[in-house]
Design a protein around this motif. Sequence first.
Motif, PDB file in Angstrom:
ATOM      1  N   ARG A 181       0.839  -1.201   0.000  1.00 30.79           N
ATOM      2  CA  ARG A 181       0.000   0.000   0.000  1.00 30.79           C
ATOM      3  C   ARG A 181       0.869   1.245   0.000  1.00 30.79           C
ATOM      4  O   ARG A 181       1.409   1.646   1.022  1.00 30.79           O
ATOM      5  CB  ARG A 181      -0.925  -0.022   1.209  1.00 30.79           C
ATOM      6  CG  ARG A 181      -1.731  -1.315   1.298  1.00 30.79           C
ATOM      7  CD  ARG A 181      -2.700  -1.296   2.451  1.00 30.79           C
ATOM      8  NE  ARG A 181      -3.262  -2.610   2.684  1.00 30.79           N
ATOM      9  CZ  ARG A 181      -4.273  -2.852   3.525  1.00 30.79           C
ATOM     10  NH1 ARG A 181      -4.813  -1.855   4.200  1.00 30.79           N
ATOM     11  NH2 ARG A 181      -4.722  -4.083   3.690  1.00 30.79           N
ATOM     12  N   MET A 182       1.002   1.818  -1.196  1.00 27.02           N
ATOM     13  CA  MET A 182       1.801   3.036  -1.367  1.00 27.02           C
ATOM     14  C   MET A 182       1.056   3.989  -2.283  1.00 27.02           C
ATOM     15  O   MET A 182       0.250   3.562  -3.115  1.00 27.02           O
ATOM     16  CB  MET A 182       3.170   2.693  -1.987  1.00 27.02           C
ATOM     17  CG  MET A 182       4.042   1.799  -1.149  1.00 27.02           C
ATOM     18  SD  MET A 182       5.623   1.436  -1.973  1.00 27.02           S
ATOM     19  CE  MET A 182       5.067   0.423  -3.353  1.00 27.02           C
ATOM     20  N   LEU A 214       5.421  -7.182   1.440  1.00 29.25           N
ATOM     21  CA  LEU A 214       5.244  -6.935   2.870  1.00 29.25           C
ATOM     22  C   LEU A 214       3.786  -6.612   3.153  1.00 29.25           C
ATOM     23  O   LEU A 214       3.153  -5.871   2.400  1.00 29.25           O
ATOM     24  CB  LEU A 214       6.124  -5.767   3.310  1.00 29.25           C
ATOM     25  CG  LEU A 214       7.632  -5.997   3.195  1.00 29.25           C
ATOM     26  CD1 LEU A 214       8.369  -4.680   3.322  1.00 29.25           C
ATOM     27  CD2 LEU A 214       8.104  -6.973   4.250  1.00 29.25           C
ATOM     28  N   THR A 215       3.262  -7.164   4.232  1.00 26.94           N
ATOM     29  CA  THR A 215       1.881  -6.900   4.593  1.00 26.94           C
ATOM     30  C   THR A 215       1.756  -6.801   6.105  1.00 26.94           C
ATOM     31  O   THR A 215       2.612  -7.279   6.838  1.00 26.94           O
ATOM     32  CB  THR A 215       0.940  -7.988   4.057  1.00 26.94           C
ATOM     33  OG1 THR A 215      -0.408  -7.678   4.389  1.00 26.94           O
ATOM     34  CG2 THR A 215       1.295  -9.340   4.633  1.00 26.94           C
ATOM     35  N   THR A 216       0.683  -6.194   6.552  1.00 30.90           N
ATOM     36  CA  THR A 216       0.443  -6.024   7.982  1.00 30.90           C
ATOM     37  C   THR A 216      -0.313  -7.208   8.569  1.00 30.90           C
ATOM     38  O   THR A 216      -0.159  -7.536   9.737  1.00 30.90           O
ATOM     39  CB  THR A 216      -0.350  -4.730   8.240  1.00 30.90           C
ATOM     40  OG1 THR A 216       0.335  -3.637   7.637  1.00 30.90           O
ATOM     41  CG2 THR A 216      -0.497  -4.460   9.719  1.00 30.90           C
ATOM     42  N   ASP A 260      -1.771 -11.398   8.247  1.00 31.18           N
ATOM     43  CA  ASP A 260      -1.383 -12.674   7.653  1.00 31.18           C
ATOM     44  C   ASP A 260      -2.329 -13.126   6.550  1.00 31.18           C
ATOM     45  O   ASP A 260      -1.951 -13.913   5.693  1.00 31.18           O
ATOM     46  CB  ASP A 260      -1.250 -13.768   8.724  1.00 31.18           C
ATOM     47  CG  ASP A 260      -2.530 -14.021   9.485  1.00 31.18           C
ATOM     48  OD1 ASP A 260      -3.477 -13.233   9.334  1.00 31.18           O
ATOM     49  OD2 ASP A 260      -2.579 -15.015  10.226  1.00 31.18           O
ATOM     50  N   VAL A 261      -3.566 -12.654   6.564  1.00 36.75           N
ATOM     51  CA  VAL A 261      -4.482 -12.916   5.457  1.00 36.75           C
ATOM     52  C   VAL A 261      -4.983 -11.561   4.966  1.00 36.75           C
ATOM     53  O   VAL A 261      -5.807 -10.930   5.596  1.00 36.75           O
ATOM     54  CB  VAL A 261      -5.661 -13.812   5.879  1.00 36.75           C
ATOM     55  CG1 VAL A 261      -6.617 -14.000   4.714  1.00 36.75           C
ATOM     56  CG2 VAL A 261      -5.159 -15.159   6.372  1.00 36.75           C
ATOM     57  N   ASP A 262      -4.471 -11.146   3.850  1.00 45.20           N
ATOM     58  CA  ASP A 262      -4.711  -9.796   3.350  1.00 45.20           C
ATOM     59  C   ASP A 262      -5.010  -9.889   1.866  1.00 45.20           C
ATOM     60  O   ASP A 262      -4.241 -10.458   1.104  1.00 45.20           O
ATOM     61  CB  ASP A 262      -3.451  -8.964   3.592  1.00 45.20           C
ATOM     62  CG  ASP A 262      -3.608  -7.497   3.214  1.00 45.20           C
ATOM     63  OD1 ASP A 262      -4.354  -7.205   2.261  1.00 45.20           O
ATOM     64  OD2 ASP A 262      -2.968  -6.659   3.859  1.00 45.20           O
ATOM     65  N   GLU A 263      -6.164  -9.341   1.444  1.00 47.62           N
ATOM     66  CA  GLU A 263      -6.529  -9.440   0.034  1.00 47.62           C
ATOM     67  C   GLU A 263      -5.495  -8.769  -0.866  1.00 47.62           C
ATOM     68  O   GLU A 263      -5.298  -9.187  -2.007  1.00 47.62           O
ATOM     69  CB  GLU A 263      -7.905  -8.817  -0.206  1.00 47.62           C
ATOM     70  CG  GLU A 263      -7.993  -7.341   0.114  1.00 47.62           C
ATOM     71  CD  GLU A 263      -9.400  -6.803  -0.136  1.00 47.62           C
ATOM     72  OE1 GLU A 263      -9.894  -6.959  -1.264  1.00 47.62           O
ATOM     73  OE2 GLU A 263      -9.989  -6.249   0.808  1.00 47.62           O
ATOM     74  N   TYR A 264      -4.787  -7.769  -0.341  1.00 48.50           N
ATOM     75  CA  TYR A 264      -3.757  -7.122  -1.145  1.00 48.50           C
ATOM     76  C   TYR A 264      -2.548  -8.043  -1.318  1.00 48.50           C
ATOM     77  O   TYR A 264      -1.942  -8.095  -2.393  1.00 48.50           O
ATOM     78  CB  TYR A 264      -3.337  -5.803  -0.499  1.00 48.50           C
ATOM     79  CG  TYR A 264      -4.434  -4.766  -0.494  1.00 48.50           C
ATOM     80  CD1 TYR A 264      -4.718  -4.022  -1.640  1.00 48.50           C
ATOM     81  CD2 TYR A 264      -5.207  -4.545   0.638  1.00 48.50           C
ATOM     82  CE1 TYR A 264      -5.735  -3.076  -1.654  1.00 48.50           C
ATOM     83  CE2 TYR A 264      -6.231  -3.613   0.643  1.00 48.50           C
ATOM     84  CZ  TYR A 264      -6.488  -2.877  -0.508  1.00 48.50           C
ATOM     85  OH  TYR A 264      -7.511  -1.957  -0.510  1.00 48.50           O
TER      86      TYR A 264
END
Length: 233
Positions: free
Chosen positions: A56-57, A81-83, A85-89
Motif C-alpha cells: 500500500r503506497m 510486505l503486509t500487515t 497474515d491474510v490480506d486481500e492485497y
Amino acid sequence: MTTVLLVDDQALLRMGFRLVIETEADLDVVGEASDGAVALEQVAALAPDVVLMDIRMPGTDGIEATRRIVAEHPEVRVLVLTTFDVDEYAFAALRAGASGFLLKNARPDELVDAIRTVATGRSVVAPRVLRRMLDLFAPHLPAGGADPSAHETDPRLRSLTPRELDVLRCVADGLSNAEIADRLVLSATTVKTHVGNVLAKLGVRDRVQAVIVAYECGLVAPGRNRTSAPGGS
C-alpha cells in the motif's frame, strides 16, 4: 552476494530493514524506493536479486509494481510486505507474480531467511496458508468450483499427464513432497521430478503460482474436502 531493493513509503521502515539486512555478509541493499514507479526505475537500473515490496503506497502501488517487475524482469524475485497474515492485497500481489509475502512485524531472522529463500527461486508462503487465503477470497477467483474436465478444457493443463495432475492437486492441497510421496505411493525423488515438470509445463516460477493456476483452472475448488487420495497413473 544477494542484492536487495527496499520499496516502502515509510523511510523509517526502510532504514530498519536496511540495518537488519546489512548485518548479513551475504546480503547487500543496493537501493531504496518510496513508491512503485521509482521501484520500477530502480529495478531497471540496479537489477537486484530480490525486491522487498510494500503493497500500500501512493501512486503506483506494490501490486502493479510487482506485476510489471515480474513481466519485464523475470529473473527478479519480489517479496511483498503486509500487515496482516491474510490480506486481500497480499493475495493480489501473489497473483501478480510475487514469490511470497512477509509480515511487517516479522523477526529479523525471518526477514533474512525469507530473502535468501526467494533468491533461490523458492516461495515463502506456506502452502496451507496460501490455501487458506484462496478459500477466503474464493469469490474473487475466476473458477467457480472443481471441474472434473478442467484438464481437458483449460489449455494450461492439457500438457500435464494424469500423474502430474495428481501431483498438482496434492500441491494445491498444501502437501509437501514427502506427503505427496506418501499419498501417491511414490518415491520422494519421483515426486520432485513431477513437481519440476508441472512448474515447467505451466510456465510458473514456484509452487505458489502453481497452486493459483490450479484454483483458477477449476482443477481444485476452495473449501472442498481434500481427504481422498487422487487417482491417476
